[in-house]
Design an enzyme around this catalytic site. Structure first.
Site, PDB file in Angstrom:
ATOM      1  NE  ARG A 266     -21.158 -52.943  21.854  1.00  0.00           N
ATOM      2  CZ  ARG A 266     -20.723 -53.763  22.808  1.00  0.00           C
ATOM      3  NH1 ARG A 266     -21.518 -54.068  23.821  1.00  0.00           N
ATOM      4  NH2 ARG A 266     -19.515 -54.285  22.740  1.00  0.00           N
ATOM      5  NE  ARG A 281     -28.744 -50.879  28.437  1.00  0.00           N
ATOM      6  CZ  ARG A 281     -28.526 -52.188  28.390  1.00  0.00           C
ATOM      7  NH1 ARG A 281     -28.245 -52.769  27.247  1.00  0.00           N
ATOM      8  NH2 ARG A 281     -28.600 -52.912  29.474  1.00  0.00           N
ATOM      9  CD  GLU A 353     -21.162 -56.786  30.524  1.00  0.00           C
ATOM     10  OE1 GLU A 353     -22.398 -56.963  30.572  1.00  0.00           O
ATOM     11  OE2 GLU A 353     -20.477 -56.947  29.506  1.00  0.00           O
ATOM     12  CB  SER A 356     -17.895 -59.213  28.473  1.00  0.00           C
ATOM     13  OG  SER A 356     -18.686 -60.354  28.379  1.00  0.00           O
ATOM     14  NE  ARG A 395     -21.559 -50.167  30.864  1.00  0.00           N
ATOM     15  CZ  ARG A 395     -22.372 -51.210  30.664  1.00  0.00           C
ATOM     16  NH1 ARG A 395     -22.073 -52.395  31.193  1.00  0.00           N
ATOM     17  NH2 ARG A 395     -23.453 -51.077  29.940  1.00  0.00           N
TER      18      ARG A 395
END
Length: 425
Positions: A266, A281, A353, A356, A395
């Site tokens: 990303r 991130r 997070e 999701s 994560r």
RNA sequence: GGAGGAGUGGCCGAGUGGCUUAAGGCGGCGGUCUUGAAAACCGUUGAACGGAAGUUCCGUGGGUUCAAAUCCUACCUCCUCCGCCA
């Protein structure tokens, strides 16, 4: 993408729901006028084509008849030449309008579910449940980048030399833990939760990106391959959901449950300056994804089940977390309802997070032409698609580093992972 | 990267300009026969949009023509061989 007729007949609802997401509604307004124009033009061009088809048959018959009839055909042909030119002109116009309409429809978000709380950003997300408790430490817990750098298992400086900011070099225990976590998640989902494991391509074409909703609106968040119609996948959701693009399944095959490990890429174009420290991130990260294709009748329950499947990863790892229901403003473009699982990070004293889980209803299926034939029925219907992370591996790794750190600076291995660390040679 | 070949309905496959709303077969579905099944036989069976009329769809996009699965063109994909390669 929503159904044309649905938007046409519920234009106010679509406008209102788009506004709830905090998005501009000018595209919805434009839809109404372009759509009306299209219908008008379509009617005209179709009736002209009908005339042409009839005349064409007539000419074919006359051509095989007497000389008299052949002459008749010759007078008919110039007439049809004119009609054909007109059709060509109208078809071109119609094509332009349809292209514009398609752009508009693709840029209108999904309708969020009625049980999604209204809100503007993540501050308005609503806690759905929690599991476990925050661990206590006899010392001040470090952040995962401190743990990692002290143990020399996370090297951000050299990663920056190799690739730039937002990349990580994992070494030794960290790289093995990443691999072990991936295996653990895949084993759990295939052996206990009934998912079939797939390993898809990590590069996909623009048609696939369009079906799942990354294109055309979010091109900036993707890494594109120069001179190719290929993009690095931002999530396994893209290749896995596209497995059945433009196909019709049998109802008996549903639900289809796939799990896939892939790296994810990303560009996160708008994220510079946020979460610059550590593994949170990254431009590249590993993820184990869960994807379901279901009938419309079962998708609501299947989302709950998928959430439970993802949660179990954290439960078995003994990591405290909470689940929040995303509010309308924080919801993804294609989703009607999303649960985020947020794991507790003691080093940073915050929830982050880690998964999701979303129900897209038929939004992606319509874009991608993913259908099924209900038993005993002739007409096919669109499937519902659901997906969620099960979990983001990077994560999860940092959550283990922060939650399992010891006073001496080492990191304990969660019990459920210990078999994966046994010596093999 | 080079050379050749091929893309037609769920599958196989015919179709080189005009009743093609695509032959035939396989598969599916229904029936006859049978205690039941198989075999045989008969019938039926593509998709999308649309309330309907109708329109569209033979890899994709352009073009020629009154008319294109069929002719021209560009592209895509797959196969075979060669080269390169983990």
């Amino acid at each position: 993408m929503l159904e044309l007729r649905f938007i046409r007949e519920n234009i106010d609802l679509v406008r209102e729901k788009t506004a709830h997401r905090g998005l501009a509604t000018d595209k919805v307004d434009e839809f109404a006028s372009v759509d009306a124009k299209r219908l008008e033009l379509l009617q005209e061009v179709e009736s002209l084509k009908n005339q042409r088809n009839k005349a064409s048959k007539e000419i074919a018959q006359l051509k095989q008849g007497s000389d008299e009839e052949k002459k008749q055909a010759d007078t008919l042909i110039p007439e049809m030449r004119k009609a054909s030119e007109r059709i060509k002109g109208l078809d071109k116009e119609l094509g332009d309008i349809q292209e514009r309409l398609q752009e508009l429809v693709l840029s209108i978000p999904n309708i969020c579910s009625d049980d999604v709380p209204k809100g503007t950003d993540d501050e308005d997300n609503v806690e759905f449940k929690t599991w476990g408790e925050k661990p206590t430490f006899s010392f001040t817990p470090k952040t995962h980048w401190e743990v990692g750098e002290d143990l020399d298992i996370l090297d951000f400086e050299r990663a920056a030399k190799l690739s730039g900011a937002r990349f990580a070099l994992l070494k030794g225990f960290a790289s093995k833990l990443e691999r072990v976590l991936t295996n653990f998640m895949l084993d759990l989902h295939t052996e206990r939760h009934g998912y079939e494991e797939v390993l898809p391509p990590f590069l996909v074409n623009s048609a696939s990106m369009t079906a799942t909703g990354q294109l055309p609106k979010f091109a900036d968040d993707l890494f594109a391959i120069k001179d190719w119609d290929l993009y690095l996948i931002p999530t396994a959701e893209v290749p896995v959901t596209n497995i059945f693009r433009d196909e019709t399944l049998d109802e008996d095959q549903l639900p289809i449950k796939y799990t896939a490990y892939t790296p994810c890429f990303r560009s996160e174009a708008g994220s510079y300056g946020r979460d610059t420290k550590g593994l949170i991130r990254q431009h590249q990260f590993d993820k184990v994804e869960l994807v379901k294709f279901t009938t419309p009748e079962t998708s609501t329950q299947e989302l709950e089940d998928l959430l439970a499947d993802a949660e179990e990863v954290l439960q078995l790892l003994g990591l405290h977390y909470r689940v929040v229901t995303l509010c309308s403003g924080d919801l993804g473009f294609s989703s009607t309802k999303t649960y985020d699982i947020e794991v507790w990070l003691p080093g940073q004293e915050t929830y982050r997070e880690i998964s999701s889980c979303s129900n897209f209803l038929d939004f992606q299926a319509r874009r991608g032409g993913i259908r099924y034939r209900p038993n005993g029925q002739k007409k096919s219907k669109l499937v519902h698609t659901i997906n969620g992370s099960g979990l983001a591996v990077g994560r999860t790794l940092l959550a283990v580093l922060e939650n399992y750190q010891q006073e001496d600076g080492t990191v304990a291995i969660p019990e459920v992972l210990q078999p994966y660390f046994e010596k093999r040679f």
